[in-house]
Motif scaffolding. Structure first.
Motif, PDB file in Angstrom:
ATOM      1  N   HIS B 242       7.602 -37.783  21.053  1.00  0.00           N
ATOM      2  CA  HIS B 242       6.658 -36.778  20.548  1.00  0.00           C
ATOM      3  C   HIS B 242       6.816 -36.658  19.030  1.00  0.00           C
ATOM      4  CE1 HIS B 242       4.478 -33.009  20.096  1.00  0.00           C
ATOM      5  NE2 HIS B 242       3.976 -33.242  21.318  1.00  0.00           N
ATOM      6  N   PRO B 243       5.715 -36.567  18.300  1.00  0.00           N
ATOM      7  CA  PRO B 243       5.845 -36.473  16.837  1.00  0.00           C
ATOM      8  C   PRO B 243       6.703 -35.291  16.407  1.00  0.00           C
ATOM      9  CG  PRO B 243       3.582 -36.037  17.566  1.00  0.00           C
ATOM     10  CD  PRO B 243       4.314 -36.626  18.733  1.00  0.00           C
ATOM     11  N   LYS B 246      10.265 -36.208  16.855  1.00  0.00           N
ATOM     12  CA  LYS B 246      10.607 -37.186  15.807  1.00  0.00           C
ATOM     13  C   LYS B 246      10.858 -36.482  14.485  1.00  0.00           C
ATOM     14  CE  LYS B 246       8.119 -41.263  17.434  1.00  0.00           C
ATOM     15  NZ  LYS B 246       6.833 -41.966  17.291  1.00  0.00           N
ATOM     16  N   CYS B 283       0.414 -31.894  13.509  1.00  0.00           N
ATOM     17  CA  CYS B 283       0.610 -33.287  13.913  1.00  0.00           C
ATOM     18  C   CYS B 283       0.097 -34.246  12.838  1.00  0.00           C
ATOM     19  CB  CYS B 283      -0.118 -33.541  15.231  1.00  0.00           C
ATOM     20  SG  CYS B 283       0.187 -35.204  15.858  1.00  0.00           S
ATOM     21  N   ARG B 284       0.906 -35.276  12.570  1.00  0.00           N
ATOM     22  CA  ARG B 284       0.515 -36.256  11.559  1.00  0.00           C
ATOM     23  C   ARG B 284       0.242 -37.610  12.177  1.00  0.00           C
ATOM     24  NH1 ARG B 284       2.071 -35.678   5.634  1.00  0.00           N
ATOM     25  NH2 ARG B 284       1.421 -33.506   5.429  1.00  0.00           N
ATOM     26  N   VAL B 285       0.201 -37.647  13.498  1.00  0.00           N
ATOM     27  CA  VAL B 285      -0.102 -38.915  14.145  1.00  0.00           C
ATOM     28  C   VAL B 285      -1.499 -39.345  13.690  1.00  0.00           C
ATOM     29  CG1 VAL B 285      -0.568 -40.005  16.386  1.00  0.00           C
ATOM     30  CG2 VAL B 285       1.356 -38.438  16.111  1.00  0.00           C
ATOM     31  N   ASP B 287      -3.749 -41.225  14.879  1.00  0.00           N
ATOM     32  CA  ASP B 287      -4.868 -41.278  15.821  1.00  0.00           C
ATOM     33  C   ASP B 287      -5.059 -39.979  16.601  1.00  0.00           C
ATOM     34  OD1 ASP B 287      -2.499 -41.646  17.034  1.00  0.00           O
ATOM     35  OD2 ASP B 287      -3.119 -43.319  18.314  1.00  0.00           O
ATOM     36  N   LYS B 288      -4.576 -38.837  16.033  1.00  0.00           N
ATOM     37  CA  LYS B 288      -4.859 -37.585  16.742  1.00  0.00           C
ATOM     38  C   LYS B 288      -6.369 -37.365  16.731  1.00  0.00           C
ATOM     39  CE  LYS B 288      -4.540 -33.857  13.296  1.00  0.00           C
ATOM     40  NZ  LYS B 288      -3.842 -32.626  12.914  1.00  0.00           N
ATOM     41  N   CYS B 292      -7.157 -34.165  21.517  1.00  0.00           N
ATOM     42  CA  CYS B 292      -5.917 -33.418  21.295  1.00  0.00           C
ATOM     43  C   CYS B 292      -6.232 -31.955  21.017  1.00  0.00           C
ATOM     44  CB  CYS B 292      -5.148 -33.984  20.107  1.00  0.00           C
ATOM     45  SG  CYS B 292      -4.527 -35.647  20.371  1.00  0.00           S
ATOM     46  N   CYS B 310       2.252 -35.835  25.195  1.00  0.00           N
ATOM     47  CA  CYS B 310       1.438 -36.353  24.108  1.00  0.00           C
ATOM     48  C   CYS B 310       0.878 -37.686  24.550  1.00  0.00           C
ATOM     49  CB  CYS B 310       2.277 -36.529  22.837  1.00  0.00           C
ATOM     50  SG  CYS B 310       1.376 -37.355  21.510  1.00  0.00           S
ATOM     51  N   HIS B 312      -0.627 -39.806  22.783  1.00  0.00           N
ATOM     52  CA  HIS B 312      -0.596 -40.878  21.780  1.00  0.00           C
ATOM     53  C   HIS B 312       0.786 -41.455  21.596  1.00  0.00           C
ATOM     54  CE1 HIS B 312      -4.689 -40.231  20.594  1.00  0.00           C
ATOM     55  NE2 HIS B 312      -4.454 -38.947  20.611  1.00  0.00           N
ATOM     56  N   CYS B 313       1.778 -40.872  22.263  1.00  0.00           N
ATOM     57  CA  CYS B 313       3.134 -41.317  21.978  1.00  0.00           C
ATOM     58  C   CYS B 313       3.760 -42.027  23.167  1.00  0.00           C
ATOM     59  CB  CYS B 313       4.015 -40.165  21.576  1.00  0.00           C
ATOM     60  SG  CYS B 313       3.155 -38.712  21.123  1.00  0.00           S
TER      61      CYS B 313
END
Lengths: 330, 316, 320, 600
Positions: B242-243, B246, B283-285, B287-288, B292, B310, B312-313
């Motif tokens: 998970h961002p 991380k 969130c800085r992902v 591709d959010k 989301c 999540c 994306h993770c």
């Protein structure tokens, strides 16, 4: 902000509703009957008395079921009609109250504001002056603990009767008619002085002590220490401490308002000062439902309005409440 | 032994409770016998709220907490007392647990009155001594003192000692060592580990990731009341997905390596997104997406004993 | 040489007698140095910080001197210290979260503080905005009240406020301990940034969390029971400490990747001594695993290697 | 020897005399024993024929008599607690009440309670709130309570009508609170009411019968007279009347509307003291009479038709509105006032002639129409006008001419009518005729138009004062030569008697009808003047009566009530509770001014 005040107003309105209901109910649960009091000593024949009783019950609106009386009471209230006084029959309660109110305002507003101002200033001053703290503060404790009645009687006796400097009863000289003349104004002030002083002194003691304790607390607060650590002059530190210490004092004022008004009532009785307090005593002694109701209604309204004003003032001076009400920080 | 089943806590705020503030949202996990579970999250993440719900200090808005097969909300007077005999809590701020006008030992006396009214003085003293020693306190130094005469660490250990007086099976340790000195921290941690080896289950609530790693088998990462990642401690730590996890891992000050040049997104003050992913605003992902923001991602099993909320993770 | 303290002794006055909170403290901080100050609670860290800037009762100056940029600080005189405070030496206190007047807008408070120090707010405003930008705060924060800020924001605001006059020395007392890890990291890095930008010349960063110091400090000073135990560069303190206390302290820290089941850490046995009547000689000797007869005498705080000071007879002997 | 003989003689004489004495005592004992035996025997045979105890009708404090009556009627202390039980053995628990805060009455009931207790009657003093007390009084839920509502009157009927008011209804609101029911005495009161007021012998006869029954039955116990005090300070006004001097004789009182009873005469006789300055006040000091004690409550209305005593105490009655006749309590005489004359032309016709030239303050003439209108209000609005019952026996009022009226009665109650002649106050028809019932019976009557010596001063009124301005066109100036001296009257309501006392001592108040504590001392030292130069310093103006609730046991037993009458230490009430400022009442209850009708 609007939501906050919206909610506040709802709270105030429901408080008002409840307080007024209680105010309406209490005199009705007192033993006795105001119509009988009114008819006391009417030299009618026994068989005609019931007739008169019914007649006056109808005039006072007491001949209908209690729930209807209650509804009528609210209807009348919205028309600004508080009914007719029994004691002062046939005068309207509103008329009596309207005559009394200026005296209350004249007495209470200066007493509250001046004592609040002077008491807080003095308390803040005493907190950092050792000898004052040690000598005058106990006096302050004594003053707050003094019953209004007792102080009033003491003042009336010493300055009124023994020294003969001040009159001890009434709102102005018996040889005067209300007018815009110096003689009248002087007489008004002369009669106002003792009740004012007795209220002022008791309130003053309370505020001074409260402020003294609060400011000591504030001077020990982290923000005071931070300022000192950054070498800010004492005047700034004290200014901040005073400003913050005054906030709980304002809350105190809101909480105390009822007590403050009650104190004024006692004082008015002692000095026969013709404000609401004087009338409450008369009304209770004579079981005058409508006058009791009206006087307390007035007090309820005044206390609520004053509280509301204090709420607003508080919101203006204390950002914490302002943020709290928009649901601020975690 | 203790199972949390979709528990939520909603606080109502405002004069008439007009505003609802979710503190914990649908949290489920369980703790086995002799298991230590770390509940990790920032301030305001709801981790203490969960601890308090387990201790029945606050009510549960929805969901159930099952202790040894029984819903704890059903406990009444006597059953509650025996529940407390087995489940105790120790909290972060030791000072508030004491009444400054009584001696600190008063907290022991209360336990005695409540749970061991028949124990002999001598036996009781021995019990107190041994539990004080167990938490690394010298009984002669700390008994018969007022709270202000003891340090925060001592008071904290005092509280643990109090819990140890009872034959507890489950301990809620809410940030119990964040106020302690480094040198004594590890003692308390070791103490917890020891208790665990004796079969005690511990819910270890902390914001310090290294402490969580040291003693727990399972780690739960909480963000704004929701579990964003949970599972086996090693998996969560070494394979953070998970961002948020991380980011936390990157922020931990470590003695073995310096901080990486990771841009830390400071915690947002105002939360704008309330229906989507709890971490959406921070969130800085890259591709959010709208998905989301629109709905809350469920916890998905990514490997044995490892769940992430999540989409994306997922493990590549 | 930015800061130089010599034989500084500051006691706490209590009803039960003096607490020797700071006893014979001598150390230097170089220009541009961020010195970490570590130690257990009650070791004298905060006393040291306060002694340098704000020595008030019940603290009592006994003797010793503090020089900042070659000028002696009149730390024993509350009033004359005022000229140095803020301008030359400044502090971010332990209670930074509550350091700002809750009822004043931050900008207003800043203005009043500056004006009280006879500094024009208008002239400083541009710099203030720049600093806020530096710590990632929007300048509309000045129109807010402290309660509107999160913990990290308050911490950063106080950082800006305390350093606004470019003090030579900044003391940051436990400023990160109440923060979440992510914020902690940001604030710690900002401290370094402030030094790098020469906003403050040197810094004392007090914390009980050595791992933070490892991230940001140039040197670390370890205190024990009111005395200095060891001072050296950060790398040296972390990787090759000499004083047994430092060693024990570092080895007792749990690290990510270390599990109880795999490697049991040990703490330091015993308790810190009470400072009413501190032990004679080395104050750590009762807890020290390598103590020997010489420890009955007080060990001097001496430079064993360049920039590495230790107060331990064992190390003295080894290096002798 | 001689000496010895003399001694022997003396001794023998002593012996002889003592023997004789013994014999007499023995005889007495024998008689008593015989009497007791007789009683016992007779009781066995028939209880009602027991030898009657000789109880005097004119009762007075006599604990022995009280005990005897109780014992005779079977009230004995069977359980030894010092208190008697009822003949059926049940405990007696009674209370005597007065409103809380009426300090003099509170002391009086404590004397009543303690002296009753001494005689074994369990009577406990209680002081409920005024409202509760008043309600209990009217709906008859009290045990025993004090009341003094009968006012000064020219006839004994007023008091007896109060004491024996009938019929008994749920709300006994102005008399017979004890609900004493006795058709015989009711008839006597009715008979008295229908007796002409100049038929003194007839009235005496009926009063005698009433008193006999009353004192035998004792349904209520007259205890003491309350008074009309009048004290003054003569530093501004002089020539006050005094009972000690021959003239002028009038009671300087304003209390409860008694201006008509002498106050006006006093005002007319007053003379300003030379050299008093006008001062800076609104009212020139040397032209103003300051007075207190007329009333307690604040001024509220100017309406003479409102129930209760409101209008009386404001001065509305007496200063503003006037009655046909005046009653002087000092002489017990009625004198024509607005009326020039009034007489019964036959048994059922009364003709009144109004004085010529009386003007209302608005300039209109007061004539027979106004009088007719005023009396007929009672007929028009029977619900709200207090004198409406008069129309039960009044058939009509005819106008003979502009100034003459003829009252045509069916069966006149002469006594009540004579009361009404000085208690009904004439209002101007041209003002009142257009008013509704509610305006008349429950209106304030602002800007009043009267005929009296003074006009109401609307600008001066305050909650603690009421101000009157002299009516320079008052008819009595010419007609009766009564020119009232003060230009202004400031009627002050003090919150306490002590304040009133302070003010009269300072000369701020000229006339006080307050009960002044320590008045004896003040009069003796010359600080204040009093109409009556010695105790009780007052005119007995009403009778404080202890009403006994005759509907509840044991007070439904006349013997018990009589015993109570003998048990109450009236002397202590007068001396202790009132410090001699009241007078013990005559057993008949009648005021000293009506002593002609007093048989006991």
């Amino acid at each position: 902000m609007r939501r906050y005040f919206g909610r506040k107003i709802v709270v105030y309105l429901s408080t008002f509703f409840l307080a007024v209901t209680i105010d309406w109910a209490i005199p009705r649960f007192m033993p006795g009957n105001p119509i009988l009091n009114l008819l006391t000593r009417v030299a009618g024949r026994p068989e005609t008395v019931q007739h008169m009783y019914n007649y006056y019950s109808r005039i006072f609106g007491l001949d209908i079921p209690v729930w209807k009386q209650y509804i009528n009471f609210w209807i009348a209230l919205f028309h600004g009609d508080l009914g007719t006084s029994v004691l002062m029959f046939p005068q309207k309660v509103t008329a009596i109250i309207m005559r009394a109110v200026p005296y209350d305002i004249f007495l209470l507003v200066p007493a509250i504001l001046l004592s609040f101002y002077a008491g807080n200033k003095f308390g803040a001053f005493a907190a950092r002056t050792k000898w004052l703290d040690n000598t005058v503060l106990p006096l302050g404790y004594m003053l707050t603990a003094t019953p209004y009645m007792w102080l009033g009687i003491l003042l009336a006796w010493s300055l009124g009767i023994v020294a003969g400097i001040f009159p001890i009863a009434g709102a102005y000289g018996f040889n005067l008619q209300p007018s815009l003349s110096w003689v009248f104004i002087l007489s008004l002030l002369e009669h106002w002085f003792l009740p004012f002083v007795s209220l002022f002194l008791v309130y003053f003691g309370g505020w001074a002590i409260g402020m003294r304790n609060m400011i000591i607390y504030e001077l020990e607060a982290d923000y005071s220490h931070y300022l000192e650590a950054l070498g800010a002059p004492r005047s700034l530190v004290r200014k901040y401490a005073y400003r913050n210490a005054i906030l709980p004092q304002i809350t105190g004022l809101a909480l105390q308002l009822g007590v403050v008004v009650a104190g004024a009532l006692v004082t008015e009785v002692v000095f026969s000062y013709p404000g609401i307090g004087y009338w409450i005593l008369q009304a209770i002694q004579n079981q005058d439902y409508f006058l009791i109701q009206g006087c307390f209604l007035f007090i309820i309204i005044m206390v609520l309005i004053a509280n509301f004003i204090i709420d607003i003032v508080y919101v203006i001076v204390d950002p914490r409440t302002r943020l709290g009400m928009v649901g601020g920080s975690a | 032994m203790l199972k949390l089943d979709k528990i939520s806590k909603v606080y109502s705020t405002g004069t008439f409770g007009g505003k609802l503030l979710p503190a914990v949202v649908d949290v489920s996990f369980d703790i086995g016998e002799g298991e230590v579970v770390s509940l990790i999250g920032e301030s305001g993440s709801g981790k203490s709220t969960i601890g308090k719900m387990i201790l029945r200090l606050i009510t549960i808005s929805s969901g159930k907490i099952i202790f040894n097969g029984i819903d704890i909300s059903t406990f009444k007077k006597n059953t509650l007392k025996s529940y407390y005999k087995e489940v105790q809590g120790v909290f972060q701020d030791p000072f508030s647990s004491y009444n400054p006008i009584f001696k600190a030992d008063k907290i022991f006396t209360i336990i005695r009155q409540e749970f061991f009214p028949k124990m002999k003085d001598k036996e009781w003293e021995e019990k107190v001594d041994s539990s004080l020693k167990a938490v690394g306190l010298n009984p002669d130094q700390v008994l018969n003192k007022f709270p202000h005469q003891l340090s925060g660490g001592q008071l904290q250990r005092f509280l643990i000692a109090r819990a140890l007086l009872l034959d507890i099976k489950f301990l809620v340790a809410d940030e119990i060592i964040s106020m302690l000195d480094a040198s004594t921290r590890v003692d308390v941690l070791n103490l917890l580990a020891e208790l665990k080896s004796r079969g005690l289950s511990i819910l270890f609530i902390t914001h310090d990731l290294s402490l969580g790693y040291y003693i727990s088998e399972k780690a739960i990462i909480l963000y704004r009341g929701s579990v964003v990642e949970m599972g086996n401690t090693e998996k969560v730590y070494s394979n953070s997905l998970h961002p948020y996890t991380k980011m936390l891992m990157a922020s931990v000050p470590r003695l073995d390596k310096k901080w990486e040049e990771v841009e830390v997104e400071l915690k947002a003050k105002q939360i704008e997104n309330t229906i989507g992913c709890v971490y959406y605003d921070r969130c800085r992902v890259p591709d959010k997406d709208a998905g989301c923001a629109g709905s809350r991602p469920p916890l998905i099993k990514v490997e044995q004993d490892h769940f992430v909320a999540c989409k994306h993770c997922m493990k590549e | 040489m930015s800061l130089q303290t010599k034989n500084l002794r500051v006691y706490y006055q209590t009803l039960r007698g003096d607490v020797k909170a700071l006893d014979d403290v001598t150390f230097n901080i170089k220009d541009g140095e961020i010195m970490g100050l570590a130690g257990e609670s009650g070791c004298g860290k905060t006393t040291l910080a306060n002694s340098i800037i704000y020595l008030t009762p019940p603290m009592k100056y006994i003797d010793g001197s503090v020089e900042l940029d070659g000028e002696e600080l009149p730390i024993w005189d509350i009033d004359s210290m005022n000229t140095f405070r803020y301008k030359k030496v400044s502090i971010i206190p332990q209670y930074a979260m509550n350091a700002m007047n809750p009822t004043r807008k931050i900008g207003k408070m800043t203005e009043e503080l500056l004006v009280s120090k006879k500094i024009s707010y208008k002239k400083t405003k541009a710099e203030l905005d720049r600093r806020l930008d530096l710590v990632e705060l929007k300048n509309d924060i000045l129109g807010m009240y402290p309660i509107e800020l999160s913990g990290g924001m308050k911490q950063r605001m106080v950082l800006v406020l305390s350093t606004l006059l470019n003090p030579s020395l900044l003391i940051a007392d436990e400023i990160t301990s109440a923060l979440d890890v992510s914020t902690q990291k940001a604030v710690a890095e900002m401290l370094v940034e402030f030094r790098n930008r020469k906003i403050v010349k040197s810094m004392i960063v007090i914390t009980h969390d050595i791992s933070i110091l490892y991230q940001i400090a140039d040197s670390i000073l370890v205190m024990y029971a009111g005395k200095l135990a060891e001072k050296a560069s950060t790398e040296v303190i972390i990787h090759s400490p000499m004083h047994p206390y430092t060693r024990l302290l570092i080895s007792s820290l749990p690290k990510v990747g270390v599990k109880y089941s795999e490697k049991k850490l040990t703490g330091i046995k015993g308790n810190t001594p009470l400072l009413f009547n501190p032990p004679v000689g080395c104050r750590f000797k009762d807890r020290c695993p390598v103590a020997f007869d010489k420890c009955i005498k007080e060990p001097p705080f001496i430079e064993i290697e360049k920039g590495h000071f230790v107060a331990c007879w064992r190390e003295c002997e080894r290096n002798a | 020897m001689k000496k010895v003989f003399i001694w022997l003689l003396v001794i023998s004489m002593i012996v002889v005399f003592s023997l004789v004495g013994c014999k007499e005592e023995a005889a007495a004992e024998e008689e008593e024993e015989m009497a007791e035996e007789e009683v016992a025997e007779e009781e066995e045979m028939a209880e009602e024929e027991a030898a009657p105890l000789d109880i005097p009708l004119g009762f007075s404090y006599d604990p022995a008599m009280a005990a005897a009556i109780l014992a005779d009627a079977g009230y004995v202390d069977t359980d030894g607690d010092g208190l008697v039980e009822a003949p059926d053995g049940s405990k007696i628990e009674l209370t005597v009440t007065c409103p809380f805060g009426w300090t003099d009455w509170m002391e009086a009931i404590s004397v009543i309670s303690s002296s009753a207790m001494e005689s074994g009657i369990n009577l406990v003093a209680e002081t409920p709130d005024y409202g509760a007390w008043n309600t209990a009084l009217m709906d008859g839920t009290f045990n025993a309570t004090l009341n003094n509502w009968a006012s000064l009157s020219n006839t004994p009927w007023t008091l007896y009508n109060l004491l024996f008011r009938h019929p008994i209804v749920d709300l006994m609101q102005s008399g017979n609170f004890g609900r004493y029911e006795n058709q015989e005495i009711f008839d006597l009161v009715d008979q008295l009411a229908a007796t002409q007021t100049d038929d003194i012998a007839g009235m005496q006869d009926i009063c005698g019968q009433i008193q006999t029954t009353m004192l035998t039955e004792m349904p209520m116990i007259p205890l003491w007279y309350n008074g009309l005090w009048s004290q003054w300070n003569d530093s501004v006004w002089s020539n006050w009347p005094s009972s000690a001097e021959d003239a002028p004789k009038s009671l300087p009182t304003s209390w409860s509307g008694y201006w008509q009873l002498g106050g006006l005469t006093t005002l007319a006789n007053l003379e300003p003291v030379e050299g008093v300055e006008a001062g800076t006040g609104t009212y020139a000091r040397n032209e103003t009479l300051y007075m207190s004690g007329a009333a307690w409550g604040a001024f509220s209305d100017l309406n003479p038709f409102l129930p209760g005593t409101k209008a009386n105490s404001t001065g509305t009655i007496g200063l503003l509105y006037e009655s046909l006749f005046q009653y002087d309590p000092l002489t017990n005489e009625m004198t024509p006032f607005l009326a020039e004359s009034g007489e019964w032309t036959d048994d059922s016709t009364y003709v009144v002639k109004i004085r010529d030239g009386i003007k209302w303050t608005d300039g209109q003439t007061l004539d027979a129409n106004d009088v007719k209108f005023t009396f007929e209000l009672g007929q028009t609005y029977p619900g709200g006008i207090w004198y409406a019952p008069m129309w039960d026996y009044l058939d009509s009022i005819d106008l003979v001419d502009d100034l003459t009226l003829q009252f045509n009665f069916t069966a006149p109650l002469y006594q009540e009518f004579s009361n009404n002649l000085y208690n009904i106050f004439i209002v101007p028809e041209h003002i009142w005729a257009s008013r509704t019932e509610e305006e008349i019976t429950a209106g304030i009557n602002e800007n009043p138009v009267g005929s009296g010596a003074y006009e109401w001063d609307a600008a001066g009124v305050g909650p603690d004062r009421n101000v009157w301005t002299k009516n320079n066109d008052w008819w009595a100036i010419d007609a009766l030569g009564m020119d009232v001296a003060p230009n202004k009257i400031v009627d002050i309501r003090f919150s306490s008697n002590n304040v009133a006392l302070g003010s009269i001592l300072k000369g701020e108040v000229d006339l006080s009808n307050n009960f002044l504590p320590g008045v004896a001392e003040l009069v003796n030292k010359g600080y204040v003047k009093s109409y009556f130069p010695e105790a009780p310093y007052m005119l007995s103006a009403n009778t404080a009566v202890l009403f006994l609730n005759t509907t509840i046991a044991p007070m439904n037993d006349a013997a018990f009530r009589r015993a109570l009458a003998f048990a109450i230490n009236t002397g202590d009430i007068v001396n202790v509770a009132y410090a001699n400022l009241v007078k013990a009442a005559d057993p008949s209850g009648l005021l000293p001014s009506l002593s002609t009708f007093n048989n006991y």
